[in-house]
Motif scaffolding. Structure first.
Motif, PDB file in Angstrom:
ATOM      1  N   MET A   1       0.835  -1.181   0.000  1.00  0.00           N
ATOM      2  CA  MET A   1       0.000   0.000   0.000  1.00  0.00           C
ATOM      3  C   MET A   1       0.884   1.250   0.000  1.00  0.00           C
ATOM      4  N   ASP A   2       0.591   2.184  -0.872  1.00  0.00           N
ATOM      5  CA  ASP A   2       1.332   3.436  -0.930  1.00  0.00           C
ATOM      6  C   ASP A   2       0.730   4.430   0.037  1.00  0.00           C
ATOM      7  N   LEU A   3       1.547   4.878   0.989  1.00  0.00           N
ATOM      8  CA  LEU A   3       1.089   5.880   1.935  1.00  0.00           C
ATOM      9  C   LEU A   3       1.175   7.249   1.295  1.00  0.00           C
ATOM     10  N   ARG A   4       0.277   8.117   1.724  1.00  0.00           N
ATOM     11  CA  ARG A   4       0.289   9.500   1.259  1.00  0.00           C
ATOM     12  C   ARG A   4       0.522  10.403   2.457  1.00  0.00           C
ATOM     13  N   GLU A   5       1.111  11.546   2.193  1.00  0.00           N
ATOM     14  CA  GLU A   5       1.382  12.503   3.258  1.00  0.00           C
ATOM     15  C   GLU A   5       0.070  13.033   3.836  1.00  0.00           C
ATOM     16  N   LEU A   6       0.061  13.209   5.141  1.00  0.00           N
ATOM     17  CA  LEU A   6      -1.116  13.722   5.825  1.00  0.00           C
ATOM     18  C   LEU A   6      -1.009  15.232   6.017  1.00  0.00           C
ATOM     19  N   THR A   7      -2.156  15.897   5.974  1.00  0.00           N
ATOM     20  CA  THR A   7      -2.185  17.310   6.325  1.00  0.00           C
ATOM     21  C   THR A   7      -2.020  17.422   7.840  1.00  0.00           C
ATOM     22  N   LYS A   8      -1.799  18.616   8.320  1.00  0.00           N
ATOM     23  CA  LYS A   8      -1.646  18.835   9.762  1.00  0.00           C
ATOM     24  C   LYS A   8      -2.897  18.368  10.512  1.00  0.00           C
ATOM     25  N   ALA A   9      -4.068  18.704   9.999  1.00  0.00           N
ATOM     26  CA  ALA A   9      -5.335  18.306  10.646  1.00  0.00           C
ATOM     27  C   ALA A   9      -5.514  16.788  10.625  1.00  0.00           C
ATOM     28  N   GLU A  10      -5.189  16.160   9.501  1.00  0.00           N
ATOM     29  CA  GLU A  10      -5.299  14.700   9.407  1.00  0.00           C
ATOM     30  C   GLU A  10      -4.342  14.020  10.369  1.00  0.00           C
ATOM     31  N   GLU A  11      -3.118  14.552  10.462  1.00  0.00           N
ATOM     32  CA  GLU A  11      -2.136  13.960  11.361  1.00  0.00           C
ATOM     33  C   GLU A  11      -2.577  14.105  12.819  1.00  0.00           C
ATOM     34  N   GLU A  12      -3.172  15.227  13.152  1.00  0.00           N
ATOM     35  CA  GLU A  12      -3.665  15.427  14.511  1.00  0.00           C
ATOM     36  C   GLU A  12      -4.741  14.388  14.864  1.00  0.00           C
ATOM     37  N   ILE A  13      -5.637  14.128  13.925  1.00  0.00           N
ATOM     38  CA  ILE A  13      -6.686  13.117  14.136  1.00  0.00           C
ATOM     39  C   ILE A  13      -6.054  11.728  14.231  1.00  0.00           C
ATOM     40  N   MET A  14      -5.076  11.440  13.377  1.00  0.00           N
ATOM     41  CA  MET A  14      -4.421  10.128  13.418  1.00  0.00           C
ATOM     42  C   MET A  14      -3.699   9.910  14.738  1.00  0.00           C
ATOM     43  N   GLN A  15      -3.059  10.943  15.279  1.00  0.00           N
ATOM     44  CA  GLN A  15      -2.383  10.799  16.568  1.00  0.00           C
ATOM     45  C   GLN A  15      -3.385  10.359  17.634  1.00  0.00           C
ATOM     46  N   VAL A  16      -4.567  10.948  17.617  1.00  0.00           N
ATOM     47  CA  VAL A  16      -5.616  10.564  18.568  1.00  0.00           C
ATOM     48  C   VAL A  16      -6.076   9.135  18.293  1.00  0.00           C
ATOM     49  N   MET A  17      -6.272   8.793  17.026  1.00  0.00           N
ATOM     50  CA  MET A  17      -6.727   7.443  16.678  1.00  0.00           C
ATOM     51  C   MET A  17      -5.698   6.396  17.099  1.00  0.00           C
ATOM     52  N   TRP A  18      -4.419   6.677  16.899  1.00  0.00           N
ATOM     53  CA  TRP A  18      -3.385   5.727  17.326  1.00  0.00           C
ATOM     54  C   TRP A  18      -3.404   5.552  18.830  1.00  0.00           C
ATOM     55  N   ASP A  19      -3.631   6.641  19.555  1.00  0.00           N
ATOM     56  CA  ASP A  19      -3.688   6.552  21.016  1.00  0.00           C
ATOM     57  C   ASP A  19      -4.912   5.767  21.490  1.00  0.00           C
ATOM     58  N   LEU A  20      -6.059   6.033  20.871  1.00  0.00           N
ATOM     59  CA  LEU A  20      -7.314   5.400  21.300  1.00  0.00           C
ATOM     60  C   LEU A  20      -7.477   3.980  20.754  1.00  0.00           C
ATOM     61  N   GLU A  21      -6.898   3.692  19.607  1.00  0.00           N
ATOM     62  CA  GLU A  21      -6.972   2.407  18.902  1.00  0.00           C
ATOM     63  C   GLU A  21      -8.321   2.157  18.228  1.00  0.00           C
ATOM     64  N   LYS A  22      -9.409   2.584  18.819  1.00  0.00           N
ATOM     65  CA  LYS A  22     -10.719   2.572  18.166  1.00  0.00           C
ATOM     66  C   LYS A  22     -11.569   3.627  18.844  1.00  0.00           C
ATOM     67  N   ALA A  23     -12.415   4.292  18.042  1.00  0.00           N
ATOM     68  CA  ALA A  23     -13.159   5.409  18.620  1.00  0.00           C
ATOM     69  C   ALA A  23     -14.311   5.835  17.719  1.00  0.00           C
ATOM     70  N   PHE A  24     -15.300   6.429  18.349  1.00  0.00           N
ATOM     71  CA  PHE A  24     -16.363   7.119  17.646  1.00  0.00           C
ATOM     72  C   PHE A  24     -15.902   8.570  17.481  1.00  0.00           C
ATOM     73  N   VAL A  25     -16.526   9.308  16.583  1.00  0.00           N
ATOM     74  CA  VAL A  25     -16.131  10.695  16.335  1.00  0.00           C
ATOM     75  C   VAL A  25     -16.113  11.488  17.641  1.00  0.00           C
ATOM     76  N   LYS A  26     -17.111  11.309  18.483  1.00  0.00           N
ATOM     77  CA  LYS A  26     -17.188  12.075  19.738  1.00  0.00           C
ATOM     78  C   LYS A  26     -15.991  11.778  20.646  1.00  0.00           C
ATOM     79  N   ASN A  27     -15.481  10.533  20.628  1.00  0.00           N
ATOM     80  CA  ASN A  27     -14.295  10.191  21.428  1.00  0.00           C
ATOM     81  C   ASN A  27     -13.060  10.923  20.930  1.00  0.00           C
ATOM     82  N   VAL A  28     -12.952  11.059  19.617  1.00  0.00           N
ATOM     83  CA  VAL A  28     -11.820  11.770  19.020  1.00  0.00           C
ATOM     84  C   VAL A  28     -11.874  13.241  19.434  1.00  0.00           C
TER      85      VAL A  28
END
Length: 122
Positions: free
Chosen positions: A1-28
């Protein structure tokens, strides 16, 4: 799979997702700093991340629980290689030299780096 660069906002959301491992939008949203972005904004960014192949979901009726499918380490490797090729001509030596000079690494950290490098020789 080819990864693409994340925007600052996308990376911020991904950091939260990596920490939480699974989440609903409200948890993020709960984990994001103030001022909290709007629910629709976070939901849109998560859908973009899903289109980019970073996140997937499980549906519970109309509610989605999201989880990362690209690990933090996978993205870290991608981002490091991109940084090295874009700003240091693909030279690890130039990149390390830059960080040593800019970050003013203390003796303890330098010793740890040297031990790691010695371990690579073996």
């Amino acid at each position: 799979m080819d990864l693409r660069e994340l925007t600052k906002a996308e990376e911020e959301i991904m950091q939260v997702m990596w920490d939480l491992e699974k989440a609903f939008v409200k948890n993020v949203i709960e984990k994001l700093p103030e001022p909290k972005p709007a629910y629709n904004t976070v939901s849109t960014i998560i859908r973009i991340l899903e289109q980019k192949g970073f996140i997937d979901h499980v549906a519970y009726g109309k509610t989605y629980e999201y989880f990362p499918i690209v690990s933090r380490d996978e993205y870290r490797k991608f981002a490091s290689k991109k940084l090295m090729s874009s700003y240091f001509g693909g030279s690890l030596k130039q990149m390390v030299s830059f960080f040593v000079n800019e970050e003013q690494i203390d003796i303890k950290e330098a010793d740890e780096i040297m031990r790691m490098m010695e371990g690579m020789k073996k």
